[in-house]
Each structure stands twice: as C-alpha cells, then as structure tokens.
Design an enzyme around this catalytic site. Structure first.
Site, PDB file in Angstrom:
ATOM      1  N   ASP A  93      56.871 133.010  98.224  1.00  0.00           N
ATOM      2  CA  ASP A  93      55.984 132.858  97.054  1.00  0.00           C
ATOM      3  C   ASP A  93      56.403 133.893  96.015  1.00  0.00           C
ATOM      4  O   ASP A  93      56.314 133.660  94.811  1.00  0.00           O
ATOM      5  CB  ASP A  93      54.510 133.181  97.379  1.00  0.00           C
ATOM      6  N   ASP A 112      41.844 121.757 101.831  1.00  0.00           N
ATOM      7  CA  ASP A 112      41.872 123.127 101.274  1.00  0.00           C
ATOM      8  C   ASP A 112      40.985 123.275 100.034  1.00  0.00           C
ATOM      9  O   ASP A 112      41.399 123.846  99.013  1.00  0.00           O
ATOM     10  CB  ASP A 112      43.319 123.567 100.954  1.00  0.00           C
ATOM     11  N   ASP A 120      41.896 130.744 101.207  1.00  0.00           N
ATOM     12  CA  ASP A 120      43.128 129.964 101.350  1.00  0.00           C
ATOM     13  C   ASP A 120      42.835 128.528 100.920  1.00  0.00           C
ATOM     14  O   ASP A 120      42.643 127.642 101.735  1.00  0.00           O
ATOM     15  CB  ASP A 120      43.624 130.005 102.798  1.00  0.00           C
ATOM     16  N   ASP A 132      44.399 117.423 104.864  1.00  0.00           N
ATOM     17  CA  ASP A 132      44.223 118.874 104.715  1.00  0.00           C
ATOM     18  C   ASP A 132      43.789 119.182 103.272  1.00  0.00           C
ATOM     19  O   ASP A 132      44.615 119.325 102.382  1.00  0.00           O
ATOM     20  CB  ASP A 132      45.578 119.518 105.024  1.00  0.00           C
ATOM     21  N   GLU A 147      47.188 132.180 113.126  1.00  0.00           N
ATOM     22  CA  GLU A 147      46.357 131.147 112.492  1.00  0.00           C
ATOM     23  C   GLU A 147      46.628 129.780 113.117  1.00  0.00           C
ATOM     24  O   GLU A 147      47.735 129.257 113.043  1.00  0.00           O
ATOM     25  CB  GLU A 147      46.659 131.115 110.989  1.00  0.00           C
ATOM     26  N   ASP A 182      40.529 132.991 106.753  1.00  0.00           N
ATOM     27  CA  ASP A 182      40.865 132.111 105.627  1.00  0.00           C
ATOM     28  C   ASP A 182      39.650 131.249 105.309  1.00  0.00           C
ATOM     29  O   ASP A 182      39.263 130.374 106.096  1.00  0.00           O
ATOM     30  CB  ASP A 182      42.056 131.201 105.982  1.00  0.00           C
ATOM     31  N   HIS A 209      53.436 134.800 100.888  1.00  0.00           N
ATOM     32  CA  HIS A 209      54.559 134.487 101.778  1.00  0.00           C
ATOM     33  C   HIS A 209      55.786 135.070 101.096  1.00  0.00           C
ATOM     34  O   HIS A 209      55.871 135.053  99.863  1.00  0.00           O
ATOM     35  CB  HIS A 209      54.822 132.990 101.885  1.00  0.00           C
ATOM     36  N   MET A 228      47.669 141.610 102.901  1.00  0.00           N
ATOM     37  CA  MET A 228      48.288 140.756 103.923  1.00  0.00           C
ATOM     38  C   MET A 228      49.591 140.155 103.404  1.00  0.00           C
ATOM     39  O   MET A 228      49.714 139.858 102.219  1.00  0.00           O
ATOM     40  CB  MET A 228      47.299 139.643 104.289  1.00  0.00           C
ATOM     41  N   GLU A 280      40.964 129.640 110.060  1.00  0.00           N
ATOM     42  CA  GLU A 280      40.747 129.031 108.745  1.00  0.00           C
ATOM     43  C   GLU A 280      39.680 127.946 108.852  1.00  0.00           C
ATOM     44  O   GLU A 280      39.771 127.057 109.709  1.00  0.00           O
ATOM     45  CB  GLU A 280      42.046 128.426 108.192  1.00  0.00           C
ATOM     46  N   HIS A 295      40.629 124.314 109.323  1.00  0.00           N
ATOM     47  CA  HIS A 295      41.451 123.860 110.441  1.00  0.00           C
ATOM     48  C   HIS A 295      40.644 123.348 111.629  1.00  0.00           C
ATOM     49  O   HIS A 295      40.884 122.234 112.089  1.00  0.00           O
ATOM     50  CB  HIS A 295      42.443 124.947 110.822  1.00  0.00           C
ATOM     51  N   LYS A 337      46.050 125.602 113.767  1.00  0.00           N
ATOM     52  CA  LYS A 337      45.781 124.376 113.014  1.00  0.00           C
ATOM     53  C   LYS A 337      46.100 123.199 113.940  1.00  0.00           C
ATOM     54  O   LYS A 337      47.113 123.243 114.640  1.00  0.00           O
ATOM     55  CB  LYS A 337      46.658 124.340 111.756  1.00  0.00           C
TER      56      LYS A 337
HETATM   57  C1  GCO Z   1      47.475 125.570 105.569  1.00  0.00           C
HETATM   58  C2  GCO Z   1      47.651 126.971 106.075  1.00  0.00           C
HETATM   59  C3  GCO Z   1      48.454 127.880 105.239  1.00  0.00           C
HETATM   60  C4  GCO Z   1      48.536 129.264 105.837  1.00  0.00           C
HETATM   61  C5  GCO Z   1      49.443 130.101 105.058  1.00  0.00           C
HETATM   62  C6  GCO Z   1      49.568 131.473 105.642  1.00  0.00           C
HETATM   63  O1  GCO Z   1      47.134 125.365 104.419  1.00  0.00           O
HETATM   64  O2  GCO Z   1      47.575 124.691 106.369  1.00  0.00           O
HETATM   65  O3  GCO Z   1      46.359 127.462 106.193  1.00  0.00           O
HETATM   66  O4  GCO Z   1      47.934 127.946 103.961  1.00  0.00           O
HETATM   67  O5  GCO Z   1      47.301 129.905 105.877  1.00  0.00           O
HETATM   68  O6  GCO Z   1      50.666 129.460 105.024  1.00  0.00           O
HETATM   69  O7  GCO Z   1      50.663 131.539 106.408  1.00  0.00           O
HETATM   70 MN    MN Z   2      45.329 129.329 106.023  1.00  0.00          MN
HETATM   71 MN    MN Z   3      44.846 125.120 105.477  1.00  0.00          MN
END
Ligand code: GCO
Ligand code: MN
Ligand code: MN
Length: 394
Positions: free
Chosen positions: A65, A265, A295, A263, A189, A253, A62, A96, A225, A228, A191
C-alpha cells in the site's frame, strides 16, 4: 496542519481509543470484481490529510500500500518521506503493519501454505522485508491475514501440510522478530472464504487453537474482523469474547457485513446495530486497550468528500455506541433484571475448586430440578430495554 474534528462534540473521536484506518481502506478506489474504480486513488499524503481531518489516531499499511511492489529504491525513499511528513502534519501514528501476500500472481495458490517451496520462501522473505518497513514507522503489531491460504479443491493441497507450513513460517518469523528486536506482537486474522473458495484457519478460534502449538505462543494473538465470522453466519461477539478471555485480543478489525453475502466491508455499525452495540460494550467493559481499526471502505458510489464522511462516521458510531453501553450499565431497571437472572447460591462455591470433600457435599446437596426450573428469566423485558436504549428513547 489539517483542520481537526470539533472538540466540543461529545462524540468526537477519543484519541485514547486508538481509532485507526488502513491506507487500503480510505484509499479504496471503488473497484470490485465486476467494475473498474469509481474514484481516483488518493496518494499517501491525501490519505493522511483525510484521516487527520476526521480525527483518527493512526494509519496502518500493507508493504505494497505504501511502496508499490516494483518501486525503485529512489521511488521508495520519496514515498516514505512524503508519508512521514503526512503523518507528522496530521499527528498520526502507525500502530500496525502487515504484508500483502495475496495480490501478486505469485501468490495465486497461497504464500506460507503454497505447494511450491520457493514461493513459501519468497513469502517469508517478503514478510521479513515488510516487518523491517513497519518497524521503520514504529509499528508494534504485525497482522497476518492468510488472503490466499486456502483451496478451491482439496485435491490440490494437503490441508494437514498447510497447517504445518503455516506454523513453520510463523515460528521462523517470531525468531526474526526477536533477533531484530522489533518487539512486534503477531495478530492472526481468520476468514472463512473469499478470495479462496475455502480458506484455512476459517474462524478466530482456529488461530486460538494453533497458537499454543507455536514456538512463541506469548508473542501471538488474534485480529478478528467483524465481517469475517458474520459472513459465515456466526456470532462475531462470541469469537471476540473467547480471544479477550484468553488475553489474545491483540488487534480488532471493525466493519460491517450482512450474512451470506459477498465480502462487503461496510462502514462499522452501518447494518448490524445490535451486534455492533454488544461488541463495543464488551470491548469497553473489559477495557480492551489495543487499536480499534476500521477495516472497511466507503460505498462504491462515494466521492472523496463522502470518503471523509465514511471515516468520521465510523468513529462517531463507535463513540455513540460507547455512550449507549454506559447508559445500559447505569440503567437501574436493567441492573435489577441482571440481579434476578444471575441467581446466586452459596452452593456454587463447592465447584470453584475440586476436592473429594466438595465432591461429596455436592453429591449430597438437595438440588430440586423442578423448583430450579421455576426461577424467572425475564429476557423479553431485558431485551426490549436494550432495544429502547439503542432506538434512543431510553
Ligand atoms: C479482508 C481482510 C483484509 C485484511 C488486511 C490485513 O478484507 O478480507 O480483512 O482487509 O484485514 O489485508 O492484512
Ligand atoms: Mn481485516
Ligand atoms: Mn474483510
């Protein structure tokens, strides 16, 4: 140059598979809504070294980042040169880039869908600048995750307006992409929730439906992702399948998530072995050629050494599942069962294309439902064989 992964290991990451991580994933310091960071945030150089050592292909970011939102031009130049060196020394690329449209308080009620027209304009301006930054590092995919595009109460924002505002922003940015000759493909993306109570474009299919209504549908696809759709209790593999079939899977992702939880991850393949297997099998069977982006982040308990293990483990799991998928495809017993369950009949030619002749023939065909219902479907057998491949005994 950082020490690279052991090349004699058959599960060593294959560069052709384009395994990538985000600066924000390996750089995650272990903060959560209830607790402070548990490890020191690595700088961009350290992140490149960790990923180079693990054998990754690339790193994504990003805008913020890489360059903190309030950095001076001198600081920005300094960070960029460190990052450029880190990439070079570790043989990493940047496939990306994306925009942080969610952390700053200005985005508390959304970016492209904010009720405030000046904030919508600022979000588009910030994205244009972030597109410039991504292009500087060679990115060709631009991800849009609508972090704050949503609502807690529908009293606060009109959801029809939200769709229109989102479309307006994307159409504008597509033109900027063309004019600047960036050559980006946009990947949306979805969610369902978090950080908003309800997020617009809740599933990948929501974006697949939006895309044909955009001014440049050919430029736009999706970035599904794993976590999600899974959060919402849906089958992620099916969502990816639809995107893949439409030629719209531009990016993916990979991570993991248990249903009905926060969430998480998690590291790819750390909890949903079977779904992860079918996902890898589908990506490989259909020769998905885009980046495979992890991700996810290491557990909050991990130190930096363990973060390295997390990165290496993510790619290794993919390589193992790829091998399992090839084993499944080559298994004579499984192939025999697939023939049995996919019953063929020349009559199905009639429905390939409509003609009044075919319609007449089909209406007259002697299809006996009682006989048809007797066809065998040995799905227990097939699923058990699948499980045995996954368990490593077949
Ligand atoms: C999350 C999202 C983010 C996005 C990322 C890319 O964790 O809910 O997946 O990680 O993928 O911000 O824009
Ligand atoms: Mn993501
Ligand atoms: Mn996520």
């Amino acid at each position: 140059m950082a020490k690279s992964a052991n090349p004699t290991d058959k599960y060593a990451p294959d560069k052709k598979l384009k395994f990538t991580f985000g600066l924000w994933t390996v750089g995650n310091p272990g903060r959560d809504p209830f607790g402070e960071p548990t490890r020191q945030k690595p700088d961009v150089r350290q992140i490149c070294d960790i990923l180079g050592t693990a054998g990754a292909y690339g790193v994504n970011f990003h805008d913020n980042d890489l360059i903190p939102i309030d950095a001076t031009p001198e600081q920005a130049a300094q960070i960029k040169s460190e990052f450029r060196k880190g990439l070079k020394d570790n043989g990493l690329v940047v496939p990306m880039a994306t925009t942080n449209l969610f952390s700053d308080p200005v985005f508390k009620d959304g970016a492209f869908t904010s009720n405030n027209a000046s904030i919508r304009a600022y979000a588009i301006q910030k994205t244009m600048r972030a597109m410039d930054l991504g292009a500087e590092f060679g990115a060709k995919i631009y991800v849009f995750w609508g972090g704050r595009e949503g609502a807690e109460s529908d009293a606060t924002k009109n959801p029809v307006d939200a769709v229109k505002r989102f479309r307006e922003a994307i159409d504008f940015l597509c033109e900027y992409n063309i004019e600047q000759k960036f050559g980006y493909k946009f990947a949306f993306e979805a969610k369902p929730n978090e950080p908003r109570g309800h997020m617009y474009f809740a599933v990948t299919g929501s974006y697949l439906a939006l895309i044909p209504t955009l001014a440049h549908p050919e430029m736009c696809g999706v970035n599904p992702e794993f976590a999600h759709e899974t959060m919402a209790g849906l089958n992620f593999v099916h969502h990816v399948a639809q995107a893949l079939e439409m030629g719209k899977l531009f990016h993916i992702d990979l991570n993991d998530q248990e249903m009905g939880r926060f969430d998480e991850d998690f590291r790819f393949g750390s909890t949903s072995y079977k779904s992860a297997f079918f996902l890898v099998k589908m990506l490989e069977d259909y020769k998905y050629n885009g980046p495979r982006h992890f991700d996810s982040h290491a557990y909050r308990q991990s130190d930096m050494q363990d973060v390295g293990a997390f990165a290496a483990g993510s790619m290794r799991t993919y390589m193992i599942l790829k091998e399992k998928a090839a084993r499944w495809n080559a298994d004579p017993e499984i192939q025999g069962l697939l023939k049995v369950i996919n019953a063929q009949d020349p009559i199905s030619k009639l429905t390939k294309n409509y003609s009044s002749g075919n319609a007449k023939k089909l209406l007259a065909a002697p299809l006996d439902r009682v006989e048809l219902a007797k066809a065998r479907l040995p799905y227990e057998q097939l699923d058990q064989l699948t499980a045995e491949i996954l368990f490593g005994v077949r």
